[in-house]
Structures are given as structure tokens and as C-alpha cells.
Design a protein around this motif. Structure first.
Motif, PDB file in Angstrom:
ATOM      1  N   THR A   1       0.979  -1.171  -0.060  1.00  0.00           N
ATOM      2  CA  THR A   1       0.081  -0.027  -0.056  1.00  0.00           C
ATOM      3  C   THR A   1       0.906   1.170   0.129  1.00  0.00           C
ATOM      4  O   THR A   1       0.387   2.382   0.026  1.00  0.00           O
ATOM      5  N   LEU A   2       2.197   1.162  -0.206  1.00  0.00           N
ATOM      6  CA  LEU A   2       3.036   2.226  -0.001  1.00  0.00           C
ATOM      7  C   LEU A   2       2.945   3.159  -0.960  1.00  0.00           C
ATOM      8  O   LEU A   2       2.677   4.537  -0.791  1.00  0.00           O
ATOM      9  N   MET A   3       2.744   2.852  -2.267  1.00  0.00           N
ATOM     10  CA  MET A   3       2.515   3.628  -3.466  1.00  0.00           C
ATOM     11  C   MET A   3       1.208   4.271  -3.416  1.00  0.00           C
ATOM     12  O   MET A   3       0.991   5.134  -4.155  1.00  0.00           O
ATOM     13  N   ASP A   4       0.134   3.903  -2.763  1.00  0.00           N
ATOM     14  CA  ASP A   4      -1.086   4.516  -2.473  1.00  0.00           C
ATOM     15  C   ASP A   4      -1.143   5.419  -1.252  1.00  0.00           C
ATOM     16  O   ASP A   4      -2.106   6.022  -1.068  1.00  0.00           O
ATOM     17  N   THR A   5       0.035   5.514  -0.556  1.00  0.00           N
ATOM     18  CA  THR A   5      -0.158   6.244   0.594  1.00  0.00           C
ATOM     19  C   THR A   5       0.418   7.614   0.154  1.00  0.00           C
ATOM     20  O   THR A   5       0.998   8.094  -0.745  1.00  0.00           O
ATOM     21  N   GLY A   6      -0.469   8.780   1.045  1.00  0.00           N
ATOM     22  CA  GLY A   6       0.117  10.211   0.698  1.00  0.00           C
ATOM     23  C   GLY A   6       0.852  10.420   2.037  1.00  0.00           C
ATOM     24  O   GLY A   6       1.134   9.828   3.233  1.00  0.00           O
ATOM     25  N   LEU A   7       1.608  11.865   1.867  1.00  0.00           N
ATOM     26  CA  LEU A   7       2.470  12.240   2.810  1.00  0.00           C
ATOM     27  C   LEU A   7       1.729  13.734   3.407  1.00  0.00           C
ATOM     28  O   LEU A   7       1.715  14.476   2.517  1.00  0.00           O
ATOM     29  N   ALA A   8       1.467  14.164   4.633  1.00  0.00           N
ATOM     30  CA  ALA A   8       1.356  15.418   4.937  1.00  0.00           C
ATOM     31  C   ALA A   8       2.821  16.061   5.220  1.00  0.00           C
ATOM     32  O   ALA A   8       3.464  15.487   5.891  1.00  0.00           O
ATOM     33  N   LEU A   9       2.858  17.080   4.582  1.00  0.00           N
ATOM     34  CA  LEU A   9       4.052  17.994   4.654  1.00  0.00           C
ATOM     35  C   LEU A   9       4.239  19.189   5.518  1.00  0.00           C
ATOM     36  O   LEU A   9       2.926  19.711   5.829  1.00  0.00           O
ATOM     37  N   GLN A  10       5.083  19.656   5.867  1.00  0.00           N
ATOM     38  CA  GLN A  10       5.096  21.111   6.719  1.00  0.00           C
ATOM     39  C   GLN A  10       4.343  22.064   5.886  1.00  0.00           C
ATOM     40  O   GLN A  10       4.343  22.190   4.721  1.00  0.00           O
ATOM     41  N   GLY A  11       3.473  22.628   6.784  1.00  0.00           N
ATOM     42  CA  GLY A  11       2.961  23.843   6.336  1.00  0.00           C
ATOM     43  C   GLY A  11       3.860  24.903   5.680  1.00  0.00           C
ATOM     44  O   GLY A  11       3.539  25.693   4.866  1.00  0.00           O
ATOM     45  N   GLY A  12       5.023  25.183   6.158  1.00  0.00           N
ATOM     46  CA  GLY A  12       6.172  26.119   5.787  1.00  0.00           C
ATOM     47  C   GLY A  12       6.959  25.517   4.474  1.00  0.00           C
ATOM     48  O   GLY A  12       7.988  25.863   4.262  1.00  0.00           O
ATOM     49  N   LEU A  13       6.269  24.687   3.612  1.00  0.00           N
ATOM     50  CA  LEU A  13       6.988  24.033   2.460  1.00  0.00           C
ATOM     51  C   LEU A  13       6.062  24.598   1.342  1.00  0.00           C
ATOM     52  O   LEU A  13       5.237  24.123   1.230  1.00  0.00           O
ATOM     53  N   HIS A  14       6.868  25.265   0.175  1.00  0.00           N
ATOM     54  CA  HIS A  14       5.985  25.575  -0.904  1.00  0.00           C
ATOM     55  C   HIS A  14       7.116  25.206  -2.159  1.00  0.00           C
ATOM     56  O   HIS A  14       8.147  25.068  -2.112  1.00  0.00           O
ATOM     57  N   TYR A  15       6.458  24.921  -3.232  1.00  0.00           N
ATOM     58  CA  TYR A  15       7.304  24.706  -4.581  1.00  0.00           C
ATOM     59  C   TYR A  15       6.826  25.928  -5.660  1.00  0.00           C
ATOM     60  O   TYR A  15       5.438  26.140  -5.907  1.00  0.00           O
ATOM     61  N   LEU A  16       7.858  26.396  -6.424  1.00  0.00           N
ATOM     62  CA  LEU A  16       7.536  27.439  -7.031  1.00  0.00           C
ATOM     63  C   LEU A  16       8.464  27.307  -8.430  1.00  0.00           C
ATOM     64  O   LEU A  16       9.570  27.120  -8.505  1.00  0.00           O
ATOM     65  N   HIS A  17       7.689  27.353  -9.531  1.00  0.00           N
ATOM     66  CA  HIS A  17       8.370  27.252 -10.815  1.00  0.00           C
ATOM     67  C   HIS A  17       8.594  28.743 -11.473  1.00  0.00           C
ATOM     68  O   HIS A  17       7.620  29.352 -11.460  1.00  0.00           O
ATOM     69  N   ALA A  18       9.872  29.024 -11.911  1.00  0.00           N
ATOM     70  CA  ALA A  18       9.872  30.320 -12.649  1.00  0.00           C
ATOM     71  C   ALA A  18      10.552  30.144 -13.854  1.00  0.00           C
ATOM     72  O   ALA A  18      11.538  29.279 -13.957  1.00  0.00           O
ATOM     73  N   ALA A  19      10.424  31.244 -14.929  1.00  0.00           N
ATOM     74  CA  ALA A  19      10.961  31.192 -16.203  1.00  0.00           C
ATOM     75  C   ALA A  19      12.095  31.994 -16.111  1.00  0.00           C
ATOM     76  O   ALA A  19      12.800  32.346 -17.308  1.00  0.00           O
TER      77      ALA A  19
END
Lengths: 274, 291
Positions: free
Chosen positions: A156-174
Motif C-alpha cells: 500500500t506504500l505507493m497509495d500512501t500520501g504524505l502530509a508535509l510541513q505547512g512552511g514548504l512551498h514549490y515554485l516554478h519560474a522562467a
């Protein structure tokens, strides 16, 4: 004491409270006082008194925006930023009373502002600044213990989700706006600096007044962002593999854990999605 | 409905974000603190510090975003967030304003005036009922700072407030500085206003600094603006003494929200509030009033 409020000879037609508040909103946000003025009393010219509310609306929100975007002001000049902020608060009043949440749309607005036309990377730069501000007021929650993962069934590992820290963001820029931000933060801007368009994928992390950002490769970025958005490990890995067939899921998974970003593992039965 | 049984009498201080880390570390001597929940709801770090502070200080929650005067109704999403914070910190008091600030999904970031008539009364009373029901505790309503009123009002502010108390059982937060400021701006006697408030309904007092601005329409005269950016003005201290004599010792908040000074300055203002209250309640002061 002051003189009694001026009274007109004829009482105005009594509008509904809804109509009164609509007119008042027009006066405070848009400066359209003609519709509300006949309803008011206070001082010799109540309409001018009403300007106290309009000024407060404008000044408090412009100040909030300026506080959140000092790097953008550094880049553009304070006059341009202030002018853009004034227009922004007229066109985009807050949606709620928590002003810490106000301004997420400002980077896009700013990038379209007439004074910003010569700065093509402005949107990305201001967006990065917004995210830095947001992660800096987060807290670091206790990380998931090894037990949280050892309890998971391997199938079931691959169907598992992970709750991450609230202070973690991802940002793409050109544009390499992270380099520009470092110049601002370290006060080391050279007299001339040229940016060349370049895709970057940033991980922005912070808590309790501090923040950091670092570049990721595209696949690692896609994996982390998908996890943050609630996708399962398997689904996030599939997305990452579409970007880079050589994506190493084990390394990316371990990096998330070792960085202290995972606060909880959510097995499929608790996720209720997919 | 329940409320905290141990509401400290005397002066407290409005806890603003620039001071919160200092308060948590230094634990200054102050009876109680008041917060605006809107400063904390979207700021987990500040909330974390607040939860530390509440271990040492009684906390009062003073909302600026629960808009009981809005035609569009109370913002339930916001009320739920406030309620969650209230559950966490178990405040001694929960209060808000006789004003409106939301319109059609927008938050106007100010406390806007209401016409005082039957339609507004029914609406505000219904919204206060809703808030009290949701929070399961009494809600204290603060008198506004006024620059304008409405030609269409059919009753005065005092009558309006008293009727709200009667209909909803809400309590009153008497902002003494607002009384002074509004009386100046709208041309009435602030002492008579205080004398008209129902004594038994007043649970808290506020004191804040205001700023005089030249009235553009009347050169040479000025309007008082509720900036919370200065020390409490001398005439407001005099009015505060009158309020204490009328309402008795009450939790009294020192509010300072802009150009925020050192915490020591706020403590000095709080100490003065306690001195003024003590002098006002001294037997000879009572005799002077009665005589």
C-alpha cells in the motif's frame, strides 16, 4: 463642542440598508461619494468626513502590501510599487479580514502595471517574495517518526500520501529570480546585472521567522509538489517519471523525510481519494 | 452561555505582533492581554507564541472582522475560524464592534458606520444572536468611533445600543476614547453619553489614542481620528475617571495599533489607567460626585 450636524430641509428618501452599504462601499473603495453624501450628517461637510474612512481603507491596505513586497520595491522603486499598490487595493479589496492572507494576487497585478512593463521577470520575483513571506510565518511541526512508515504495508506504500510541513512551498519560474533575490537579501547588487530567461524549480521552506530556498531538478520538483497537493506517492512518482524517465523515487522520498518535511503518512484508507 | 469567571479588573494591554516574542520571553507584569484574532488566524507562528502567552496571562479576544452590521450577514467562514481560536485559548472575554466591514464578498478593512433605525436594529440583533449562539458565550459590543452619521437615522446611538442589549443580552464594551472622539466630531456631550449607558451591561472599557486632523470643510477646526497611534489624550483620562465612577472598576484595555511604541510605554499607560481608576474610586472622589 462642535455645532450640531447640518440638516437639509428635505429628508432624503430612505434607501434600504443594502443600498446604503452599497453606496458606502463605492465611497470607501472607489471614492464615489456623490451617491452617499446626501444621506450623511457630521461636521460642515459630511462627505469630506467620509474621506477619513476612505483614507484608512487605502492607507492600511497599501501599507500591508508594501510590507509584504519590500524586495519588489527595491527592484522597481518605492514610488512605482506604491502606485501599483494603490491601484491594487482599489481593484481588489481583500476577501476576508485576515490581512496576512491579502496580496497573493499582487504579483500578477504588479507584472501588468504600467510602471513594470520593462521587467519581464517581475511576476516571478514578486511571487517568490510572496512565498517567502508565507513560509516565514509557518511553524515547524513534529516530523513523522520511522514507526509511521514501518507500520505501512509494502503493497500500500505507493497509495500512501504524505502530509508535509505547512512552511514548504514549490515554485516554478522562467527566470533565475532566486539569484536576484539573493542579491537583495544580501544587499550585494552590482551596478548592472543581466538576467537571461531560464526555467528554475524552487523549493521554498521556512518557519518561525526564517526561510530558505533552493533549486531542485524538474522531476524532484514535480514529485514534491504533487505530494504537497495530496497525491499518493505512486501518483506523484508517475508525474515525475513523465518529466524525467530516470527519476529516482527512493532518493526523492528519502530526501523529503531526511529534510524533516514529512509530518504524517496517510495510508489509502485515511486519504479517501484516488 | 458561559464566560470566564476570573476577569481581572484593572488595566490590560493590546498585544500586537511586534511585541509578542518579547512578552513570551520577558513575561512583563500586566494583568491581562487582548488580541485581534485576525492577526493570528493566518499566522501559525504568532498563534504558537500566543498559546505560550496564554499560560501566563488571561487573554481577551477582540474581533475586527465579525461584521455584525453587514446586510450580507456574518461571515461564517471567519466566525468558524474565530471560534476555533476561542476554543484554543479560552479567553476571558470576546468582543467586537457596532459597525460593518464586509460587502458582497469583500472586506473593507475599516469599521464603517450604520444608520440607526428599525431595519438596522433587527439585522444587528439577529447577527449578535447568531454570534453568541455560535460561540456559546456573551459577545461584548463596542461603541463606534464616529465621523459621520446618517440623516435617515430614527434613533440615537445610545438608544440603539440599549435596545440591542435588551433584545440580545449582549454585553457592552465602552470605548471611552471613542465616546470622547465621537462626541467631539458629532457635537454631543460625552459625559451624558456615558451616563446613558446601562451600568449593568458594561463589562469592559477601552482607551486608545486619537489624532486631530484639520477638518477640510471647516478650516481652523479639526476632527478627531481614531488612529490608535498616540498616547491617550488628557480629556479622555478625565472621561475615563467618570466612566469608572459610573461603572465601577472594569477591565480596561490600552489600545495602540499604529506607530507602535515600546512595550514599556504601554505598561506606563496601563499604570496610569490603574492610577486614574484608583483615584476615581477613592471615597472622597465619590463624595465629590454625590455632593
Amino acid at each position: 463642542m462642535k455645532s450640531q450636524p447640518r440638516r437639509s430641509l428635505r429628508r432624503p428618501t430612505v434607501p434600504s440598508l443594502a443600498e446604503t452599504q452599497s453606496r458606502m462601499r463605492g465611497a470607501v473603495v472607489d471614492g464615489e461619494i456623490a451617491a452617499i453624501a446626501p444621506l450623511l450628517v457630521g461636521g460642515r461637510d459630511p462627505a469630506r468626513r467620509l474621506a477619513i474612512h476612505a483614507r484608512h481603507y487605502q492607507a492600511s491596505l497599501v501599507a500591508a502590501i508594501r510590507t509584504k513586497f519590500p524586495a519588489a520595491a527595491w527592484l522597481l522603486g518605492t514610488a512605482v510599487l506604491r502606485e501599483a499598490a494603490q491601484e491594487f487595493v482599489r481593484q481588489h479589496p481583500p476577501a476576508g479580514p485576515c490581512i496576512a492572507e491579502y496580496g497573493e494576487q499582487f504579483p500578477r497585478f504588479l507584472s501588468r502595471h504600467v510602471g513594470a512593463a520593462r521587467v519581464p521577470y517581475l511576476y516571478s520575483f514578486a511571487e517568490l517574495e510572496w512565498h517567502l513571506g508565507q513560509v516565514a510565518i509557518a511553524i515547524h511541526r513534529p516530523v513523522a517518526t520511522p514507526d509511521a512508515f514501518s507500520a505501512l504495508e509494502i503493497d500500500t506504500l505507493m497509495d500512501t500520501g504524505l502530509a508535509l510541513q505547512g512552511g514548504l512551498h514549490y515554485l516554478h519560474a522562467a527566470w533565475p529570480v532566486d539569484e536576484l533575490m539573493k542579491l537583495y537579501l544580501t544587499d550585494t547588487a552590482p551596478s548592472e546585472y543581466r538576467l537571461a530567461s531560464e526555467d528554475i524549480w524552487l523549493e521554498v521552506h521556512g518557519a518561525r521567522g526564517e526561510f530558505h530556498f533552493r533549486r531542485l531538478d524538474a522531476a524532484e520538483f514535480v514529485f514534491g509538489k504533487a505530494i504537497l497537493e495530496g497525491k499518493s506517492i505512486g501518483n506523484a512518482a508517475e508525474q515525475a517519471l513523465e518529466v524525467d524517465a530516470g527519476f529516482d523515487i527512493g532518493r526523492a522520498f528519502t530526501t523529503l523525510i531526511d529534510s524533516g518535511y514529512v509530518i504524517e503518512a496517510a495510508p489509502p484508507e485515511r486519504r479517501g481519494e484516488e | 452561555m458561559t464566560s470566564h469567571c476570573c476577569v481581572p479588573l484593572g488595566a490590560g494591554i493590546g498585544l500586537r505582533l511586534p511585541h509578542i516574542a518579547e512578552v513570551v520571553v520577558a513575561r512583563p507584569s500586566v494583568r491581562w492581554l487582548e488580541i485581534h484574532p485576525e492577526n493570528f488566524l493566518a499566522n501559525p507562528h504568532a498563534t504558537e507564541l500566543l498559546l505560550e502567552a496564554r499560560c501566563d496571562y488571561p487573554i481577551s479576544v477582540h474581533t475586527v472582522g465579525v461584521s455584525v452590521g453587514s446586510v450580507g450577514g456574518v461571515d461564517h467562514v471567519h466566525l468558524k475560524r474565530v471560534s476555533t481560536l476561542v476554543e484554543m485559548i479560552k479567553p476571558i472575554l470576546v468582543s467586537g464592534h457596532l459597525a460593518w466591514s464586509t460587502h458582497d464578498g469583500e472586506y473593507l478593512n475599516d469599521l464603517l458606520p450604520l444608520p440607526y433605525d428599525d431595519e438596522t436594529l433587527r439585522l444587528v440583533a439577529a447577527h449578535i444572536d447568531e454570534v453568541q449562539e455560535y460561540l456559546q458565550r456573551p459577545y461584548l459590543l463596542e461603541n463606534p468611533s464616529s465621523y459621520v452619521g446618517f440623516e435617515t437615522s430614527t434613533m440615537g446611538e445610545l438608544e440603539f445600543l440599549c435596545e440591542l442589549v435588551r433584545r440580545t443580552g449582549c454585553r457592552l464594551l465602552c470605548d471611552v476614547s471613542n465616546v470622547y472622539l465621537s462626541a467631539h466630531n458629532m457635537g454631543y456631550d460625552p459625559y451624558r453619553y456615558l451616563d446613558g449607558l446601562p451600568v449593568e451591561a458594561v463589562d469592559e472599557l477601552h482607551l486608545g489614542g486619537f489624532t486631530a486632523e484639520e477638518d477640510e470643510a471647516e478650516p481652523g477646526s479639526y476632527a478627531l481620528v481614531d488612529t490608535h497611534a498616540a498616547r491617550i489624550a488628557e480629556p479622555a483620562w478625565g472621561l475615563y475617571a467618570h466612566a469608572i465612577r459610573r461603572f465601577g472598576a472594569k477591565p480596561t484595555l490600552i489600545e495602540w495599533d499604529n506607530d507602535i511604541p515600546s512595550f514599556a510605554t504601554l505598561l506606563a499607560e496601563a499604570a496610569r489607567a490603574d492610577e486614574v481608576a484608583a483615584a476615581a474610586l477613592a471615597p472622597e472622589a465619590h463624595r465629590a460626585v454625590v455632593g
